[in-house]
Write an enzyme that holds these catalytic residues in place. Structure first.
Site, PDB file in Angstrom:
ATOM      1  CG  ASP A   1      17.458 -13.551 -47.737  1.00 12.92           C
ATOM      2  OD1 ASP A   1      16.492 -13.586 -48.528  1.00 12.92           O
ATOM      3  OD2 ASP A   1      17.373 -13.060 -46.593  1.00 12.92           O
TER       4      ASP A   1
ATOM      5  CG  ASP B   1       6.525 -18.946 -49.594  1.00 12.10           C
ATOM      6  OD1 ASP B   1       6.266 -20.140 -49.758  1.00 12.10           O
ATOM      7  OD2 ASP B   1       6.780 -18.460 -48.474  1.00 12.10           O
TER       8      ASP B   1
ATOM      9  NE  ARG C   1      20.256 -11.187 -50.025  1.00 10.88           N
ATOM     10  CZ  ARG C   1      18.925 -11.213 -49.993  1.00 10.88           C
ATOM     11  NH1 ARG C   1      18.259 -11.900 -50.888  1.00 10.88           N
ATOM     12  NH2 ARG C   1      18.269 -10.559 -49.064  1.00 10.88           N
TER      13      ARG C   1
ATOM     14  CB  VAL D   1      15.234 -23.074 -51.701  1.00  9.89           C
ATOM     15  CG1 VAL D   1      14.633 -24.469 -51.798  1.00  9.89           C
ATOM     16  CG2 VAL D   1      14.268 -22.039 -52.269  1.00  9.89           C
TER      17      VAL D   1
ATOM     18  CE  LYS E   1       9.024 -21.717 -50.804  1.00 12.64           C
ATOM     19  NZ  LYS E   1       9.681 -21.795 -49.490  1.00 12.64           N
TER      20      LYS E   1
ATOM     21  CE  LYS F   1      19.191  -5.871 -49.082  1.00 17.72           C
ATOM     22  NZ  LYS F   1      19.824  -6.168 -47.776  1.00 17.72           N
ATOM     23  N   GLY F   2      16.506 -10.309 -53.641  1.00 16.59           N
ATOM     24  CA  GLY F   2      16.578 -11.718 -54.026  1.00 16.59           C
ATOM     25  C   GLY F   2      16.726 -12.012 -55.501  1.00 16.59           C
TER      26      GLY F   2
END
Ligand code: IMP
Ligand code: MG
Length: 178
Positions: free
Chosen positions: A158, A102, A164, A152, A130, A42-43
């Site tokens: 989220d 990440d 969000r 973050v 990152k 969803k991000g």
């Protein structure tokens, strides 16, 4: 600022400039291609919504949901495809849009998976990266901003499905998840 946010890492204006920069590069690179934007739910919903409106090319969008994360802040390293693309991607130029890279595990596995389809090309675009946390050496063609090893939230990102809707990207206070 939200009470759970320690510090703003990217303001609304900084995000808009970053999205513009990425969209310009993508517009230049995908001339005469058959661009499909694969939005990873969803991000990346918020980022993708802004990005596609700045890409000055014909394109289609499709959605995927995959994760290597549970509800916490540590990657499990495994990929689970919860929702796959719906449209036929034969001969299409796929651009996977993610919110953040990440460990790199999610995107590495996703890219490998999609490379084995009939798509003409598969590239990755992420708003944030990152690099200090990288476990898998995945090639990411478009990176908005390199950030330090902090958790973050906001602008689609989220923690436990919350935050969000924050319009900026902020560092989450450690006391919230520790
Ligand atoms: P990776 O497989 O470790 O690269 O994880 C990528 C996914 O982890 C992203 O799509 C995010 O959903 C989540 N993630 C990683 N870091 C953060 C963060 O700082 N905030 C929110 N979500 C994160
Ligand atoms: Mg997430």
């Amino acid at each position: 600022m939200h009470k759970d946010v320690e510090k703003i890492l990217m303001s609304e204006q900084e995000i808009a400039e970053c999205v513009d920069m990425l969209a310009k590069k993508i517009t230049a690179d995908y001339q005469n291609k058959d661009l499909v934007i694969a939005i990873i739910l969803k991000g990346s919903l918020v980022f993708a919504a802004d990005l596609i409106r700045k890409i000055d090319l014909p394109l289609t969008i499709d959605f995927m949901q995959a994760s290597s994360y549970g509800s916490g802040t540590v990657s499990s390293g495994k990929l689970e495809i919860k929702k796959n693309l719906e449209d036929d991607i034969t001969g299409k130029d796929l651009l996977i849009v993610e919110d953040i890279v990440d460990s790199g595990n999610t995107l590495f596995h996703l890219k490998e998976y999609l490379k084995h389809t009939s798509a003409a090309s598969v590239k990755l675009c992420t708003l944030l990266s990152k690099p200090d946390r990288r476990e898998t050496d995945v090639e990411v063609e478009y990176i908005g901003k390199v950030i330090p090893d902090e958790f973050v939230v906001g602008y689609g990102l989220d923690y436990n499905q919350q935050y969000r809707n924050l319009p900026y990207i902020g560092i989450l206070k450690r006391e919230v998840y520790e």
